[in-house]
Design a protein around this motif. Structure first.
Motif, PDB file in Angstrom:
ATOM      1  N   VAL A   1       0.876  -1.179   0.000  1.00 30.87           N
ATOM      2  CA  VAL A   1       0.000   0.000   0.000  1.00 30.87           C
ATOM      3  C   VAL A   1       0.910   1.224   0.000  1.00 30.87           C
ATOM      4  CG1 VAL A   1      -1.804   1.254   1.194  1.00 30.87           C
ATOM      5  CG2 VAL A   1      -1.776  -1.241   1.272  1.00 30.87           C
ATOM      6  N   VAL A   2       0.747   2.044  -1.015  1.00 32.48           N
ATOM      7  CA  VAL A   2       1.632   3.199  -1.171  1.00 32.48           C
ATOM      8  C   VAL A   2       0.773   4.427  -1.463  1.00 32.48           C
ATOM      9  CG1 VAL A   2       3.555   1.790  -2.017  1.00 32.48           C
ATOM     10  CG2 VAL A   2       1.899   2.755  -3.637  1.00 32.48           C
ATOM     11  N   PRO A   3       1.295   5.606  -1.200  1.00 32.62           N
ATOM     12  CA  PRO A   3       0.583   6.820  -1.612  1.00 32.62           C
ATOM     13  C   PRO A   3       0.466   6.880  -3.134  1.00 32.62           C
ATOM     14  CG  PRO A   3       2.211   7.330   0.061  1.00 32.62           C
ATOM     15  CD  PRO A   3       2.483   5.914  -0.355  1.00 32.62           C
ATOM     16  N   LEU A   4      -0.650   7.378  -3.592  1.00 29.30           N
ATOM     17  CA  LEU A   4      -0.891   7.439  -5.026  1.00 29.30           C
ATOM     18  C   LEU A   4       0.137   8.357  -5.680  1.00 29.30           C
ATOM     19  CD1 LEU A   4      -2.974   6.323  -7.062  1.00 29.30           C
ATOM     20  CD2 LEU A   4      -4.206   8.492  -6.818  1.00 29.30           C
ATOM     21  N   GLY A   5       0.837   7.786  -6.737  1.00 29.69           N
ATOM     22  CA  GLY A   5       1.849   8.535  -7.463  1.00 29.69           C
ATOM     23  C   GLY A   5       3.259   8.333  -6.940  1.00 29.69           C
ATOM     24  N   SER A   6       3.443   7.559  -5.870  1.00 32.12           N
ATOM     25  CA  SER A   6       4.783   7.316  -5.311  1.00 32.12           C
ATOM     26  C   SER A   6       5.456   6.151  -6.042  1.00 32.12           C
ATOM     27  CB  SER A   6       4.682   7.021  -3.818  1.00 32.12           C
ATOM     28  OG  SER A   6       3.906   5.860  -3.613  1.00 32.12           O
TER      29      SER A   6
ATOM     30  N   VAL B   1       8.923   0.891 -10.387  1.00 33.37           N
ATOM     31  CA  VAL B   1       7.818   1.694 -10.950  1.00 33.37           C
ATOM     32  C   VAL B   1       7.955   3.094 -10.373  1.00 33.37           C
ATOM     33  CG1 VAL B   1       5.333   1.940 -11.222  1.00 33.37           C
ATOM     34  CG2 VAL B   1       6.353  -0.353 -11.094  1.00 33.37           C
ATOM     35  N   ARG B   2       8.364   4.042 -11.214  1.00 36.42           N
ATOM     36  CA  ARG B   2       8.697   5.379 -10.706  1.00 36.42           C
ATOM     37  C   ARG B   2       7.465   6.122 -10.155  1.00 36.42           C
ATOM     38  NH1 ARG B   2      13.807   6.621 -11.971  1.00 36.42           N
ATOM     39  NH2 ARG B   2      14.843   5.408 -13.596  1.00 36.42           N
ATOM     40  N   SER B   3       6.288   5.908 -10.753  1.00 37.44           N
ATOM     41  CA  SER B   3       5.067   6.584 -10.264  1.00 37.44           C
ATOM     42  C   SER B   3       3.903   5.619 -10.423  1.00 37.44           C
ATOM     43  CB  SER B   3       4.797   7.869 -11.048  1.00 37.44           C
ATOM     44  OG  SER B   3       3.621   8.497 -10.602  1.00 37.44           O
ATOM     45  N   PHE B   4       3.431   5.159  -9.276  1.00 36.27           N
ATOM     46  CA  PHE B   4       2.314   4.215  -9.291  1.00 36.27           C
ATOM     47  C   PHE B   4       1.010   5.026  -9.302  1.00 36.27           C
ATOM     48  CE2 PHE B   4      -0.696   1.160  -7.574  1.00 36.27           C
ATOM     49  CZ  PHE B   4      -0.350   0.013  -8.273  1.00 36.27           C
ATOM     50  N   ASN B   5       0.359   5.092 -10.463  1.00 33.86           N
ATOM     51  CA  ASN B   5      -0.834   5.940 -10.659  1.00 33.86           C
ATOM     52  C   ASN B   5      -2.124   5.147 -10.667  1.00 33.86           C
ATOM     53  OD1 ASN B   5       0.666   8.346 -10.866  1.00 33.86           O
ATOM     54  ND2 ASN B   5       1.142   7.878 -13.021  1.00 33.86           N
ATOM     55  N   HIS B   6      -2.080   3.892 -10.261  1.00 34.26           N
ATOM     56  CA  HIS B   6      -3.268   3.067 -10.178  1.00 34.26           C
ATOM     57  C   HIS B   6      -3.699   2.961  -8.723  1.00 34.26           C
ATOM     58  CE1 HIS B   6      -2.575   1.678 -14.344  1.00 34.26           C
ATOM     59  NE2 HIS B   6      -1.278   1.636 -14.002  1.00 34.26           N
ATOM     60  N   THR B   7      -4.999   2.969  -8.497  1.00 36.14           N
ATOM     61  CA  THR B   7      -5.473   2.769  -7.126  1.00 36.14           C
ATOM     62  C   THR B   7      -5.357   1.320  -6.705  1.00 36.14           C
ATOM     63  OG1 THR B   7      -7.733   2.465  -7.907  1.00 36.14           O
ATOM     64  CG2 THR B   7      -7.075   4.700  -7.299  1.00 36.14           C
ATOM     65  N   ARG B   8      -5.331   0.429  -7.703  1.00 40.75           N
ATOM     66  CA  ARG B   8      -5.194  -1.002  -7.407  1.00 40.75           C
ATOM     67  C   ARG B   8      -4.741  -1.697  -8.669  1.00 40.75           C
ATOM     68  NH1 ARG B   8      -9.421  -4.121  -3.698  1.00 40.75           N
ATOM     69  NH2 ARG B   8      -8.414  -6.164  -3.558  1.00 40.75           N
ATOM     70  N   ALA B   9      -3.617  -2.467  -8.611  1.00 40.83           N
ATOM     71  CA  ALA B   9      -3.096  -3.162  -9.790  1.00 40.83           C
ATOM     72  C   ALA B   9      -2.208  -4.316  -9.327  1.00 40.83           C
ATOM     73  CB  ALA B   9      -2.308  -2.210 -10.677  1.00 40.83           C
TER      74      ALA B   9
END
Length: 876
Positions: free
Chosen positions: A77-82, A130-138
């Motif tokens: 679980v990470v902040p969105l975009g991290s 993954v430099r920017s995780f922009n998915h809410t769930r993947a």
């Protein structure tokens, strides 16, 4: 408490598409996963690729399948975009890679992302960033490049935001049984995309009693029971929000529960005038029965008022602080003699206001009216009484105070009004009276039981000034039920002001007239009020001058419009050879629902050719041209206003080969010709009346009413006029016959005729009175013999002394009984000498030639003699 970890993830493959299932099993053997208390069957068409999580406690039963790869991620679980980092290590004993080269690739969902092998490990380990995780769930999966690609491991990554501190925390106490404390808050504007748990925390005063209330998901309101708070003790309240990325706490709220209590609407007991105090009312009130126990506590009271003729409450309410419900409240500085409606609401300290109570009314003490009245005057001519009438309207000005509920108005010709100079007295707002002599002003006063106001002078003008100052007036809706009137004035005119007058068109009573005066520098006016929608109003703008009132400009207006309520019926008025005229009645004013903008006639023939004709609004008629006499047409009318349109019923018509005008012309010509013919025939008949009467209706003398002395040739000539003045009269015998004499008397009768051949004066007497004729007994016999009278024609004129000639008749018709003797008494036979006048008309001359044989006379011209001859022959 943090949420429980998710169950292990089982990745399945079917036809190169991935199916993912969350299972609760601790270990899988062949086609069956052994779970805590239940078994999950896996379909036979799905092949198990790998188990991402080993059995519970890290060891499996004998013969259990071990995963081919091990994946480690920086965080699930990470902040969105991290950024996200993951490592995949493939086991050496994995059946998919035994004896083969290994090439690892990473998939984020359906997207392939680049990776790099780990230097410190063998070629069976790989790392991805993954430099920017922009998915809410993947899903992040580790795969072996083969045919097809085999997934050997994977992990689910979820992203979101930490919770925001809850905002706008507020609480309210309900004093109605049961008592409760309700708190609500705003969770924040941003969606965290993660499960967030809210909880309400309270701490009561110095007792150190703490309570925590967990809320269901999605709930942002909680009701605390009466056991969780004390009415008059402070309580500290706050809200906490928690998710996998963090927690947040709202601002702490400290309050006394009774200070946030919302009371029930109070009750007004009575509103009455304060004795001997003008403009004051006394208001008595009480709390509801649920809060009646607080009557000794000081509360805040708010009062709002409105007059009986006002539709709105005063904007500024009256605040009365720290008052007990057992004490009434005095309201002063109000209008005198005015009815007021009052409502109240209550609260404790800074608690929310209760709802407004029901209304109660009271009337202040009366005093004499004060201030002036605004007036408006118009003139009209009464043709019946041959005088001018004044229509005077008025209304209270801003400074006027009626100071009473019952006010009447007096219009007088004298400033000090009395019975002598009074023109009218009314309770309304208008008055009509004859124009006073010499154009003196009149005076308007208001009167009530307490006194009379100062008179308002109203100047009267004998006639309107012939000035046209208004060029155009437009009216548009304004606000809720209002109208805005705008006008343009001519530059050449210099009015001192304007008067805007309006009235409902459907109501003719003058009491509905309203007016407003406008300064000369303004050219518009907003008329507020309750104008009814879809109803017509007449609005007039009058210019005012120093010497009178100018001509008005009048328009009709609606606050709102819609389609008409009805469409008039189309009537066929006239038809021509290729044209037809259609007419219709005017729509009643109450059914128009707006200003009529157009009448459209839409018609078409059987071939579908559609035509549209716009009709004139004033004429209400239309002529359809160029129509075919062989086609059947259908038509209907569409009536439109600014608010909509309505279609009427259809009619059918067809042009006849001979139109109405042609038929009318033919009938008219025929009628005129026939009339002329009848007139000519009638005139001819009247001009030849005597001739026709003699020809078709010959006159038969009535022996019963005749007299021998009156039967003259002159009267006979008049009765039987000659058709030709050049020719003698025709034979005037209508019947010629002789009596039948019995054979035994035939000889004596012959002797009688012979004896009297020279003198026939007593022939009638001998015949009439003779007893030799059987069956005759004077006037009482069944039949009376009579003779036909012969007159001479115009061919010779008998002398006045010559006796008239009569012929005996054989008719047995009974004569009218007038005298015992026959009338006439004697009959004479005609002397058949050549010297006697000619009694039978003929075309030849009446004179007998010398030497001519009298026996040679033509018997056809002398039927009487012929009859005698025939009788003689028979006797012989």
């Amino acid at each position: 408490m943090p949420p429980p970890p998710p169950p292990p993830l089982l990745l399945l493959q079917a036809d190169e598409s991935y199916l993912c299932f969350w299972v609760c099993c601790s270990c899988c053997v062949r086609d069956t996963c052994l779970c805590d208390g239940f078994i999950v069957m896996i379909s036979s068409w799905v092949s198990v690729i790998v188990m991402l999580v080993s059995c519970v406690n890290g060891t499996g039963t004998e013969g259990a399948i071990q995963p081919c790869a091990k994946i480690q991620a920086s965080n699930s679980v990470v902040p969105l975009g991290s950024p996200v980092t993951a490592t995949c290590v493939i086991r050496d004993d994995c059946l998919q890679v035994v004896g083969q080269g290994v090439q690892i690739e990473w998939h984020l969902g359906s997207e392939i992302i680049p990776s790099s092998p780990l230097v410190s490990e063998s070629s069976k380990a790989s790392q991805v960033v993954v430099r920017s995780f922009n998915h809410t769930r993947a899903f992040l999966t580790c795969c072996i490049q083969a045919s097809p690609t085999q997934v050997v491991g994977g992990v689910e990554i979820r992203a979101g935001y930490p919770p925001e501190p809850p905002q706008n925390l507020s609480c309210q106490t309900n004093l109605t049984t049961p008592n409760t404390l309700t708190c609500s808050w705003d969770p924040g504007q941003q969606d965290t995309h993660l499960f967030t748990q809210f909880s309400l925390h309270t701490k009561i005063g110095d007792s150190n009693e703490n309570y925590t209330y967990k809320l269901p998901t999605g709930t942002h309101r909680y009701i605390i029971a009466r056991s969780g708070f004390v009415l008059f003790s402070e309580i500290e309240i706050y809200v906490k929000a928690v998710n996998e990325l963090g927690e947040a706490t709202s601002a702490h709220l400290t309050l006394e529960p009774v200070s946030v209590a919302k009371f029930d609407p109070p009750k007004i007991v009575m509103v009455e005038a304060v004795p001997k105090r003008y403009g004051c009312l006394k208001l008595s009130w009480s709390l509801s029965r649920h809060q009646a126990w607080m009557h000794d506590y000081r509360l805040n009271l708010e009062i709002r008022l409105k007059t009986a003729d006002s539709g709105r409450w005063r904007e500024q309410a009256i605040l009365v602080s720290r008052v007990k419900s057992t004490r009434p409240v005095n309201l002063c500085r109000l209008l005198h003699g005015t009815q007021y409606f009052a409502q109240i609401r209550v609260r404790y300290q800074q608690s929310p206001w209760s709802e407004w109570s029901s209304s109660q009314s009271g009337v202040t003490l009366e005093s004499a009216p004060a201030g002036r009245l605004d007036s408006w005057m118009k003139l009209s001519r009464d043709h019946m009484h041959k005088q001018l009438n004044v229509h005077l309207f008025w209304k209270p000005s801003k400074q006027f105070r009626a100071n009473s509920q019952n006010v009447s108005y007096i219009v007088s010709a004298q400033k000090l009004s009395g019975e002598k100079g009074r023109l009218c007295t009314t309770m309304g707002n208008y008055c009509t009276f004859p124009l006073p002599k010499k154009g003196k002003p009149v005076y308007l006063s208001a009167v009530n039981a307490a006194g009379k106001s100062s008179p308002t002078e109203v100047r009267i003008y004998h006639k309107k000034v012939a000035h046209t100052a208004i060029s155009e007036v437009t009216v548009v809706p304004h606000g809720d039920g209002g109208l805005q009137v705008q006008w343009e004035h001519l530059d050449v005119s210099r009015p001192t002001g304007y008067v805007v007058e309006w009235r409902p068109l459907l109501l003719s009573d003058e009491s509905f007239y309203k007016f407003e005066t406008v300064d000369r520098n303004h050219s518009s006016l907003v008329i507020p009020g309750s104008f009814e929608p879809y109803k017509p109003y007449e609005i007039s703008v009058y210019p005012r001058f120093k010497d009178g009132i100018g001509f008005p400009h009048t328009v009709h207006a609606y606050t709102r419009q819609k389609a008409p309520a009805m469409v008039p019926k189309i009537k066929i008025e006239k038809t021509w050879k290729s044209h037809i005229e259609l007419t219709w009645e005017e729509i009643p004013l109450e059914q128009r629902n707006g200003i009529i903008q157009s009448y459209k006639i839409i018609y078409w023939d059987t071939k579908g050719h559609i035509n549209v004709v716009n009709a004139d609004l004033k004429e209400r008629r239309v002529v359809l041209k160029d129509l075919s006499s062989l086609a059947l047409y259908e038509a209907f009318m569409m009536v439109s206003t600014f608010g909509g349109s309505l279609n009427g019923s259809s009619i059918h018509f067809q042009i006849e080969p001979f139109d109405t005008v042609t038929i009318v012309m033919i009938v008219t010509a025929s009628g005129v010709g026939l009339s002329l013919l009848v007139i000519i025939m009638v005139m001819t008949c009247f001009s030849n009346h005597k001739r026709l009467k003699g020809r078709f209706l010959p006159v038969v003398p009535d022996p019963a009413n005749s007299s021998i002395k009156r039967w003259t040739s002159d009267s006979t000539q008049y009765t039987h006029p000659s058709f030709d003045s050049d020719e003698p009269n025709p034979v005037y015998l209508s019947h010629l016959s002789f009596l039948d004499i019995p054979k035994k008397l035939s000889r004596e009768e012959d002797d009688l005729w012979i004896n009297h051949a020279g003198d026939t004066s007593d022939l009638g007497e001998s015949i009439c009175g003779s007893s030799l004729i059987p069956g005759y007994s004077g006037s009482n016999s069944d039949s009376v013999p009579y003779a036909t009278v012969i007159f001479s024609g115009p061919c010779s004129s008998p002398s006045p002394t010559e006796p008239h000639v009569y012929l005996r008749s054989e008719s047995t018709q009974p004569l009218l009984e007038t005298d015992e003797s026959c009338s006439p008494k004697c009959y004479q036979n005609m002397a058949a000498t050549a010297t006697e006048p000619c009694f039978f008309g003929s075309d030849h001359d009446c004179v007998v030639e010398e030497g001519a044989d009298p026996a040679a006379i033509i018997w056809d011209d002398f039927p009487f003699l012929r009859a005698l001859a025939m009788n003689d022959m028979q006797n012989d």
